[in-house]
Write an enzyme that holds these catalytic residues in place. Structure first.
Site, PDB file in Angstrom:
ATOM      1  N   ASP A  10       0.847  -1.202   0.000  1.00 62.52           N
ATOM      2  CA  ASP A  10       0.000   0.000   0.000  1.00 62.52           C
ATOM      3  C   ASP A  10       0.877   1.244   0.000  1.00 62.52           C
ATOM      4  O   ASP A  10       2.027   1.211   0.435  1.00 62.52           O
ATOM      5  CB  ASP A  10      -0.850   0.062   1.281  1.00 62.52           C
ATOM      6  CG  ASP A  10      -1.931  -1.011   1.330  1.00 62.52           C
ATOM      7  OD1 ASP A  10      -2.137  -1.711   0.327  1.00 62.52           O
ATOM      8  OD2 ASP A  10      -2.568  -1.136   2.395  1.00 62.52           O
ATOM      9  N   ARG A  43      -0.594  -0.584  -8.749  1.00 64.28           N
ATOM     10  CA  ARG A  43      -2.029  -0.356  -8.524  1.00 64.28           C
ATOM     11  C   ARG A  43      -2.204   1.153  -8.448  1.00 64.28           C
ATOM     12  O   ARG A  43      -1.663   1.795  -7.552  1.00 64.28           O
ATOM     13  CB  ARG A  43      -2.440  -1.020  -7.208  1.00 64.28           C
ATOM     14  CG  ARG A  43      -3.914  -0.839  -6.890  1.00 64.28           C
ATOM     15  CD  ARG A  43      -4.284  -1.615  -5.641  1.00 64.28           C
ATOM     16  NE  ARG A  43      -3.803  -0.955  -4.455  1.00 64.28           N
ATOM     17  CZ  ARG A  43      -3.462  -1.583  -3.324  1.00 64.28           C
ATOM     18  NH1 ARG A  43      -3.521  -2.889  -3.230  1.00 64.28           N
ATOM     19  NH2 ARG A  43      -3.057  -0.909  -2.273  1.00 64.28           N
TER      20      ARG A  43
HETATM   21  P1  FDA Z   1     -13.971   8.778  -6.434  1.00 60.96           P
HETATM   22  O1  FDA Z   1     -13.694   9.251  -5.061  1.00 60.96           O
HETATM   23  O2  FDA Z   1     -14.101   9.786  -7.527  1.00 60.96           O
HETATM   24  O3  FDA Z   1     -15.266   7.864  -6.401  1.00 60.96           O
HETATM   25  C1  FDA Z   1     -15.942   7.424  -7.563  1.00 60.96           C
HETATM   26  C2  FDA Z   1     -17.301   6.900  -7.099  1.00 60.96           C
HETATM   27  O4  FDA Z   1     -17.112   5.706  -6.313  1.00 60.96           O
HETATM   28  C3  FDA Z   1     -18.033   7.875  -6.150  1.00 60.96           C
HETATM   29  O5  FDA Z   1     -18.830   8.772  -6.878  1.00 60.96           O
HETATM   30  C4  FDA Z   1     -18.855   6.934  -5.320  1.00 60.96           C
HETATM   31  O6  FDA Z   1     -20.032   6.551  -5.990  1.00 60.96           O
HETATM   32  C5  FDA Z   1     -17.972   5.716  -5.191  1.00 60.96           C
HETATM   33  N1  FDA Z   1     -17.156   5.773  -3.965  1.00 60.96           N
HETATM   34  C6  FDA Z   1     -15.828   6.060  -3.860  1.00 60.96           C
HETATM   35  N2  FDA Z   1     -15.419   5.978  -2.580  1.00 60.96           N
HETATM   36  C7  FDA Z   1     -16.494   5.654  -1.862  1.00 60.96           C
HETATM   37  C8  FDA Z   1     -16.732   5.432  -0.491  1.00 60.96           C
HETATM   38  N3  FDA Z   1     -15.738   5.516   0.411  1.00 60.96           N
HETATM   39  N4  FDA Z   1     -17.985   5.101  -0.094  1.00 60.96           N
HETATM   40  C9  FDA Z   1     -18.997   4.993  -0.985  1.00 60.96           C
HETATM   41  N5  FDA Z   1     -18.846   5.184  -2.307  1.00 60.96           N
HETATM   42  C10 FDA Z   1     -17.623   5.504  -2.740  1.00 60.96           C
HETATM   43  N6  FDA Z   1      -5.389   4.999  -1.282  1.00 60.96           N
HETATM   44  C11 FDA Z   1      -4.132   5.264  -0.864  1.00 60.96           C
HETATM   45  O7  FDA Z   1      -3.790   6.428  -0.628  1.00 60.96           O
HETATM   46  N7  FDA Z   1      -3.242   4.235  -0.723  1.00 60.96           N
HETATM   47  C12 FDA Z   1      -3.554   2.938  -1.017  1.00 60.96           C
HETATM   48  O8  FDA Z   1      -2.713   2.037  -0.869  1.00 60.96           O
HETATM   49  C13 FDA Z   1      -4.863   2.668  -1.484  1.00 60.96           C
HETATM   50  N8  FDA Z   1      -5.244   1.404  -1.841  1.00 60.96           N
HETATM   51  C14 FDA Z   1      -6.440   1.201  -2.469  1.00 60.96           C
HETATM   52  C15 FDA Z   1      -6.748  -0.038  -3.026  1.00 60.96           C
HETATM   53  C16 FDA Z   1      -7.918  -0.207  -3.756  1.00 60.96           C
HETATM   54  C17 FDA Z   1      -8.225  -1.544  -4.362  1.00 60.96           C
HETATM   55  C18 FDA Z   1      -8.825   0.889  -3.913  1.00 60.96           C
HETATM   56  C19 FDA Z   1     -10.094   0.741  -4.704  1.00 60.96           C
HETATM   57  C20 FDA Z   1      -8.543   2.106  -3.336  1.00 60.96           C
HETATM   58  C21 FDA Z   1      -7.377   2.286  -2.608  1.00 60.96           C
HETATM   59  N9  FDA Z   1      -7.060   3.507  -2.044  1.00 60.96           N
HETATM   60  C22 FDA Z   1      -5.785   3.739  -1.598  1.00 60.96           C
HETATM   61  C23 FDA Z   1      -8.118   4.562  -1.891  1.00 60.96           C
HETATM   62  C24 FDA Z   1      -8.112   5.548  -3.058  1.00 60.96           C
HETATM   63  O9  FDA Z   1      -6.967   6.381  -2.975  1.00 60.96           O
HETATM   64  C25 FDA Z   1      -9.355   6.443  -3.043  1.00 60.96           C
HETATM   65  O10 FDA Z   1      -9.354   7.212  -1.866  1.00 60.96           O
HETATM   66  C26 FDA Z   1     -10.678   5.715  -3.146  1.00 60.96           C
HETATM   67  O11 FDA Z   1     -10.614   4.637  -4.019  1.00 60.96           O
HETATM   68  C27 FDA Z   1     -11.805   6.650  -3.627  1.00 60.96           C
HETATM   69  O12 FDA Z   1     -11.514   7.156  -4.889  1.00 60.96           O
HETATM   70  P2  FDA Z   1     -12.115   6.560  -6.256  1.00 60.96           P
HETATM   71  O13 FDA Z   1     -10.981   6.265  -7.159  1.00 60.96           O
HETATM   72  O14 FDA Z   1     -13.010   5.430  -6.000  1.00 60.96           O
HETATM   73  O15 FDA Z   1     -12.848   7.789  -6.946  1.00 60.96           O
END
Ligand code: FDA
Length: 320
Positions: free
Chosen positions: A144, A194
């Site tokens: 991570d 990732r």
């Molecule tokens: P965005 O925030 O734009 O969300 C897109 C849509 O997804 C939203 O409109 C909503 O519908 C849905 N959504 C997103 N988050 C949600 C929530 N919490 N609850 C409900 N709905 C939600 N970060 C980091 O700094 N270090 C790391 O090692 C990791 N590792 C990691 C692994 C994996 C497999 C994932 C999916 C994510 C991470 N993250 C992470 C977290 C990442 O940085 C980020 O904060 C979240 O994924 C939210 O951003 P999105 O890319 O989903 O987009």
């Protein structure tokens, strides 16, 4: 919606995100909030249970839908190397148990949970031991990415572990200005990356703070990485729930001549699982990252910060 209202809502949600990220790092709240029953109930939305058996059960169910699993035991910034040794032993048993249950053994670990705050050499030894265990189990280990104070140290650890092991990948964050440079460096080592947007509170001189800029950088980085993927220089997993973005990136990949299964997607347990199943049915390799463990407070509050509307869900648990 009128532009002025949109701007007002965006500013409120940005302020709420900052408050929640401050709460994620507050020691008093970390010690007290996990005892509140309504918060414990709300956490159930993002994890199947605190114990590994619940996570394994969820993984077996995902497998029947064509969705893989990555296990992560919550915990970070440990202050005692004995604790890190226990984390290593735990993950070794997780890799064995997942394999025995017919689930692909994949784990995702935090460097500060393996001792990075105390001794980088000890954290490296712990990561090497886990990478050995992952390769024995024919599995995979993800590292991570935590706050930007750890980016250099984490990439250094990754490069050293990657030197001896191929079944290891690292997370990069699209909100950091430096990430394009990091991709350039990592593609020299056939890295597995990732790509996520980034979940920590970061200052404007290091990170994009407006969501649209983070999204634009995510798209640009993914496109850059797809071209490297096409040249066989790296493996890319899109760690996001932003399905619109995934679809744009996938279309670009197809145009480059990549196969569906080469556009991999990872999401977090409890968020957009239906979309993940749809992507799996279309031929993408997909995984759900399943968190468990009792040290969920900072991780959970970062999930709330990602979508401040989630706070309403917590409030509903308090009322009934
Ligand atoms: P965005 O925030 O734009 O969300 C897109 C849509 O997804 C939203 O409109 C909503 O519908 C849905 N959504 C997103 N988050 C949600 C929530 N919490 N609850 C409900 N709905 C939600 N970060 C980091 O700094 N270090 C790391 O090692 C990791 N590792 C990691 C692994 C994996 C497999 C994932 C999916 C994510 C991470 N993250 C992470 C977290 C990442 O940085 C980020 O904060 C979240 O994924 C939210 O951003 P999105 O890319 O989903 O987009």
């Amino acid at each position: 919606m009128p532009a002025s209202l949109r701007r007002h809502l965006w500013q409120r949600s940005k302020a709420m995100r900052q408050v929640l990220l401050w709460c994620a790092g507050n020691p008093w709240l970390a010690a007290h909030v996990p005892r509140w029953g309504f918060v414990r109930r709300a956490v159930g939305r993002f994890m199947p249970g605190e114990d590994f058996d619940s996570a394994l059960k969820a993984a077996v169910e995902f497998k029947s839908k064509g969705i893989g699993a990555v296990f992560t035991r919550l915990g970070e910034n440990i202050i005692d190397l004995g604790e890190a040794a226990a984390v290593v032993e735990h993950y070794e048993s997780v890799l064995d148990a997942a394999k025995a249950a017919g689930v692909s053994p994949e784990i995702s670990v935090k460097p500060t949970q393996l001792g990075l705050d105390i001794d980088a050499a000890a954290a490296l030894a712990n990561l090497n031991r886990l990478a050995d265990a992952a390769s024995r189990a024919k599995g995979f280990m993800w590292i991570d990415m935590e706050g930007s104070a750890y980016t250099d140290a984490t990439l250094d650890l990754y490069t050293k572990v990657r030197w001896k092991h191929s079944e290891v990948g690292v997370c990069l964050q699209a909100y950091l200005h430096r990430t394009a440079k990091d991709v350039g460096r990592l593609s020299q080592t056939s890295a597995a990356i990732r790509l996520v947007k980034g979940a920590y509170a970061e200052p404007a001189d290091r990170a994009f703070t407006a969501k649209r800029d983070v999204d634009a950088n995510y798209l640009a980085l993914a496109v850059l990485m797809l071209t490297e993927l096409k040249r066989g220089k790296l493996r890319l997993v899109l760690g996001t729930h932003d399905v619109k973005l995934v679809r744009w990136i996938a279309q670009f990949g197809m145009a480059l001549g990549l196969e569906h299964e080469q556009i991999e997607v990872a999401m977090l347990y409890g968020i957009r699982t239906g979309e993940l199943a749809r992507l799996a049915a279309e031929g993408h390799r997909v995984v759900d990252l399943i968190a468990y463990g009792s040290a969920w407070y900072p991780w959970y509050v970062r999930r709330l910060a990602e979508r401040p509307a989630n706070v309403l869900f917590v409030a509903r648990q308090m009322l009934g």
